[in-house]
Scaffold this active site. Sequence first.
Site, PDB file in Angstrom:
ATOM      1  CD  GLU A 136      -2.200  -3.206   9.411  1.00 26.12           C
ATOM      2  OE1 GLU A 136      -1.853  -2.089   9.159  1.00 26.12           O
ATOM      3  OE2 GLU A 136      -2.990  -3.827   8.532  1.00 26.12           O
TER       4      GLU A 136
ATOM      5  CD  GLU B 200      -1.160   0.882   4.634  1.00 26.83           C
ATOM      6  OE1 GLU B 200      -0.621  -0.144   4.567  1.00 26.83           O
ATOM      7  OE2 GLU B 200      -2.348   0.883   4.572  1.00 26.83           O
TER       8      GLU B 200
ATOM      9  CG  HIS C  52      -1.827  -1.195   1.123  1.00 28.27           C
ATOM     10  ND1 HIS C  52      -2.392  -1.727   2.323  1.00 28.27           N
ATOM     11  CD2 HIS C  52      -2.559  -1.758   0.088  1.00 28.27           C
ATOM     12  CE1 HIS C  52      -3.477  -2.490   2.094  1.00 28.27           C
ATOM     13  NE2 HIS C  52      -3.462  -2.648   0.655  1.00 28.27           N
TER      14      HIS C  52
ATOM     15  CG  HIS D  20      -0.022  -3.512   5.472  1.00 28.70           C
ATOM     16  ND1 HIS D  20      -0.620  -3.287   4.559  1.00 28.70           N
ATOM     17  CD2 HIS D  20       0.731  -4.731   5.172  1.00 28.70           C
ATOM     18  CE1 HIS D  20      -0.485  -4.270   3.582  1.00 28.70           C
ATOM     19  NE2 HIS D  20       0.426  -5.163   4.135  1.00 28.70           N
TER      20      HIS D  20
END
Length: 784
Positions: free
Chosen positions: A584, A419, A416, A512
């Site tokens: 994350e 990010e 992504h 991420h």
Amino acid sequence: LSQTLPDPYEDFMYYHLQYYGYYKAQRSSLPNSATHQHVWKNNPRYLLSGSFGKREDLIPDRLQKEKRLWPSCLPSTGCRQTGSLSRDSLMLSSPFVKSRQLLYDDIGEVNPRLREPRDLFAFFSDSALLQAPRWPIECEVIKERIHHIEWVPPQPEYFYQPTGNEKIPEIVGEEKGTIVFQLDSVPTEDCYFTSSRVGGKRGIIKELSVSLQGPEDNTLLFESRFESGNLQKAVRVNTFEYELTLRTDLYTNKHTQWFYFRVQNTRKDVTYRFTIVNLLKPKSLYTIGMKPLMYSQLDASTHSIGWRREGNEIKYYRNNADDGQQPFHCLTWTIQFPYDRDTCFFAHFYPYTYTDLQRFLLSVANSPVKSQFCKLQTLCRSLAGNTVYLLTITNPARTPQEAALKKAVVLTARVHPGESNGSWIMKGFLDFILSNSPDAQLLRDIFIFKVVPMLNPDGVIVGNYRCSLAGRDLNRHYKTILKESFPCIWHTRNMIKRLLEEREVLLYCDFHGHSRKNNIFVYGCNNTNRQFWLHERVFPLMLSKNAPDKFSFHSCNFKVQKCKEGTGRVVMWRMGILNSYTMESTFGGSTLGNKRDTHFTTEDLKSLGYHVCDTLLDFCDPDRTKFMQCLAELKELLQQEIHKKFKELGQDMDLERSWSDISLSDLHQKKTMYKKKKKPLKSRKQRNKQYHRNTLMLESKLTEDAPVRRPTSTVWSECPTLGARQSREKPGFTVSCDPKRSANPSQEPAPPVKPSWSRNRYPGTKGSHRTAVAYPSLHIYTYP
């Protein structure tokens, strides 16, 4: 001259267009794939970097001179004709020269050489120039070189504390305001990617900002046409108030989250207000104290101050304008610039561009030490032709047999593109694993690290938040068979598939960023093998103990949802990697320990890359005491969770005798079932009937495990049986290690023990230190 041999990259792009022509054909306004093939193959406007245009098209970019290409391997008649033509006539008059097999260095001096085959692995050398970023031909790109210094604030940057009196400005739009910046050449949802070029759109770059009327004109000048930049439009609605519109991901109509733009002509000691008017997410960290980032060039040049959190009156709210479209949300904040006529940047998070990665990789390749154990390769080319890099990091083995015994660890980031947190964690990991630390040397001795530091370079370059130039979220397409449309994902999956055929892959982790939760945490998978019950949760629990003020085990989740079947962690887990995670990292900061209520800095994220290495050593320690303690702790937490769930259901159960024999995969289903009820049951009879039905459904669906919660006060302590290994909080320094450690996490564990570990993880006596193992001279250098 029109007869040229087929070019592999052109064939690759042709199949990509053919695929998109197929599924876009239902739209009557779009031509079919055959038409696009004809136009793209024959119109010089769509040719890639091998084509030649007017003289101004040959001006090299400031960052890097574009490599010019000459025709080769033409038919015999074509070769004779070519020999009779001058170089200038070839460059300026022939639109048919498309061969890219020969390169020359400069316009004035021809020094032809063969291009390296694109499908083979490429090595960097000291003299090698990395290819400048390739942009879609619709994108205008300014020629200025944007570079930011790295800087860590000396004091913690605390969250913004809302007062409740924050102003909610009325959105007036361009009808009542004045447009001061607007991109013209932005592909819409109805378009799709066709071709790319170094430098983007040909021709003169337009001046999109308004012209100043004199030195007293205090209008801000906006710009975002640089690498990773994102700003579509700026409207001046008051003297010092601006409404900003973000560009959606290219070839889509959504994903507005990432912003990164420049303002010039600032005024000191004046309060400006910026309002982003087209954000799509209903929840955001800006509602709980996150601040935007600001960078001042004068501060950077005079005081060496870089990115810092700034802003007051921060408010995230829903736009009340009801135009029948999807609801938008707004972010507003006020700011005071430190200098008059300064150049400043604003960003959602610390930018990390494709060029930043190339600079780092070039420094590694040019290091005589690091290049001995870090092999840089080309995994594939992206849709736009940008290189997707693969790093193989391991110490050379003395024998092929020793190399074959090494296990693998696979790490990836930036699938992504918005990010950028993932790139900073990845940089911290690479800084440590490529250092001369004894722990790093030990990890290189026992592991082979396969690292893809930027999976979606095209999205990073153009400033997308989530998608590639295919207009799709690549982290939902790891099962794809469309090699031409999703090359980065397809080649990554197949690289790991080949790796699994050679050796065990101990761990896979994809880095991420997260926009709604603070701290750092992982998403994992459910393990149904009783032999390794709860083992996939041991590594995250260890990591939470090694980084207690950053990593939250409480926020981890280990479910496999149907909508996540195409993600990297689920696909790799189904391929046989037990420890498969999505890590994350928040855009905000920490709510834990000493860093509570403070924003993360780049140093915080890089330190987590070090903690990943540190936890790998704990996880693979031949002394299984720490591993078994974590496993026992997880079982105890799970037992408490089961007891709590049965208590909520009003059932009694003898957990001491039978709890571990029950299938327990989804005990949270009880709450979910009640949430899914759309209509309330009014009568008591209806409620009782529904309650008994839910109870029966829950009993039938109890499977293997349940969500666990991180204990609030547990920290690592020292195991007396282990050789002491001192480490520090931050990466980059030398630490001692136990030379007897080896990667053997899958060996049959001993019966559970609860050792009495002291609170201090590392002993203070220097006599307990052990030195790193010394290997004899290496006569055979074997890279798997």
